[in-house]
Design an enzyme around this catalytic site. Sequence first.
Site, short mmCIF file in Angstrom:
data_model
loop_
_atom_site.label_atom_id
_atom_site.label_comp_id
_atom_site.label_asym_id
_atom_site.label_seq_id
_atom_site.Cartn_x
_atom_site.Cartn_y
_atom_site.Cartn_z
N GLU A 87 39.48 -40.73 15.96
CA GLU A 87 39.60 -42.12 15.55
C GLU A 87 39.89 -42.17 14.07
O GLU A 87 39.08 -41.72 13.25
CB GLU A 87 38.31 -42.87 15.86
N ASP A 117 29.30 -51.47 10.15
CA ASP A 117 29.08 -50.12 9.66
C ASP A 117 27.92 -50.03 8.70
O ASP A 117 27.67 -50.93 7.90
CB ASP A 117 30.35 -49.61 8.97
#
Lengths: 409, 254
Positions: free
Chosen positions: B45, B56
């Site tokens: 990814e 995140d």
Amino acid sequence: MKRKKRTTTISGETERKSYHADEKGNYGEFGGAYIPEMLYPNTEELRQNYLRIMADPSFQREFDHLLKDYVGRPTPLYFAERLSQKYGTKIYLKREDLCHTGAHKVNNTIGQILMAKKLGKNRIIAETGAGQHGVATATVCALMGIECVVYMGEIDIARQAPNVARMKMLGAKVRPALSGSRTLKDATNEAIRDWINNPVDTHYIIGSVVGPHPYPDMVARFQSVISEEIKWQLKEKEGRENPDYVVACVGGGSNAAGAYFHYLDVPEVGIIAVEAAGKGIDTGESAATSALGKVGIIHGSKTLLMQTQDGQITEPYSISAGLDYPGVGPMHAHLFKSGRGEFISITDDEAMTAGLEVSQLEGIIPAIETSHAFAIFDYKQFKEDDVVVINLSGRGDKDLQTYIDYFKL
Amino acid sequence: MNRINQKLQEDKKLLSIYFTAGYPALNDTVPIIRELEKNGVDMIEIGLPFSDPLADGPTIQASSTAALQNGMRTELLFEQLKDIRKTVSIPLIVMGYFNPMLQYGVEAFCRKCHEIGIDGIIMPDLPLDVYQEQYEAIFTKYGLINVFLITPQTSEERIRQIDGASAGFIYMVSSASVTGSKDGFGNAQTDYFERIARMGLKNPQIVGFGISNAETFQAATETAKGAIIGSAFIKHLTDYGIATIGDFVEKIKS
Ligand SMILES: Cc1ncc(COP(=O)(O)O)c(C=O)c1O
């Protein structure tokens, strides 16, 4: 007096029926819920329940009771005689500065804390820039005996020390946002991350009409008490419910949304939104989203926001921490794009000067956010018999140090 | 057949690695991808950095900020990747947030990905309903698999809906958390992994968030088809640089 030109209204679609949110939280092309799947259960729970809970008579009773006896509502609609004389029009001030904690923010936090209780939540998180929303959240959490964590950018913590102390005194934990630019936008990111980490027991009290659906609509509804009162108060004083103009400053847009709410679909009432131009629109240090923003996604909402060509969100600047946000709520993006609202941007200097003028003409020291709204008379000519309501969103106590430094008082 | 679907048919547990493009250094993108493939990683990814990565934790946030400061841009990433298919054959997925994609133009973005040979997209903040209403046709036109996330809080009804809308794998977020924040899995995770396994979904699941070593990789792939490592790999890059990628991968696989 010389009138300058800095209105950024553009004309657009006119056939739209309503400027309120539709059932998906869309305001025209803006709004919606662009959230990571981790937040879906949280916002979905709220979306499915908020209208039902707000319509519940026991909720309404408690909300009305607290607004009256705790916040001090209704706030007065005050005819500002000397200001009116100076600008040759009829100016009324909606005195949100007289709310408990000193600004309109508490209308929303009262509503949301009751909502959180109905949803069975036992922990509250919030973001804050200037600290006004943080204080208003810490206040209602103290009132209800609920744990409270407020995220605040590290830089804002340093420049808003008195509000940090107030939150702590009220029993809230203030957690610094250390990422990105360490101001309001990053505090909001941190609050959202906290919510992802604590999806079950925690309610996130957003401080403005921003964020994913249903927040913009829910916050606007809690703040709508402002225009609800203006309507009957103006009727008493002027024999009519509708002013010619309603004016408010826009950071995220919650005080403005409340002041416009019952007038949104009344075309004869002019809507004026005042944004912070900072050091000037073209200086790179500004927060005038309508002039500088493009359509994009911030904090789960499609709206106008300040960003690079690549879609990276940029840092705004304003002397007023409460207007220092790179976006606006989707309602306001739509008011701008459709031409329903007239957007004016005001520099730091113009706002500070207007704040001093209102202090000395009316004996009211406004929050610097609100001072921006008082600076429109250089740009906007009103008729003598126009009724202009300015939403006085907050008082200037929190800003005294900034005023002192600016005017060398 | 899309490389992702092909890979999913292999009779093994898959190791997928996330990294932020432009980190540690601006031009590390292609060397990192090559190193990962050389060391037997199954899928990659490629993170397009964003200024405000809501989902995140601190590690990926910091790498995104650094990558942007290094000068990473959407167009530059595509430029770096333009010849990647001459040397790399494992599935490549672009992961990012929706606003940069929107500003580039969703169709232009997808076309570019197709030209390069990207196989899939993960945009955590592009919601299912908006995707289906506005963008699915474009993704499909360019042969891109859109990967959706589920979490322990996702209702069974919605998981089935997501399964129906998916054509590759389901990204199973291990716990209620942002990336990089949990150490090890408890009973709650194991129960969740088993609950999902019992649902008999048509798409295989790959677990992400909180996978940091051989032990968590093992635990996650007990029932799932594979696992994704992000923050732990970024930490490794920060501490040891790109020369020792082989050591990192080896440790996970041991
Ligand atoms: C007094 C006052 N007015 C206005 C604002 C701006 O927020 P909003 O645009 O949501 O009303 C703030 C925010 O802190 C404030 O304290």
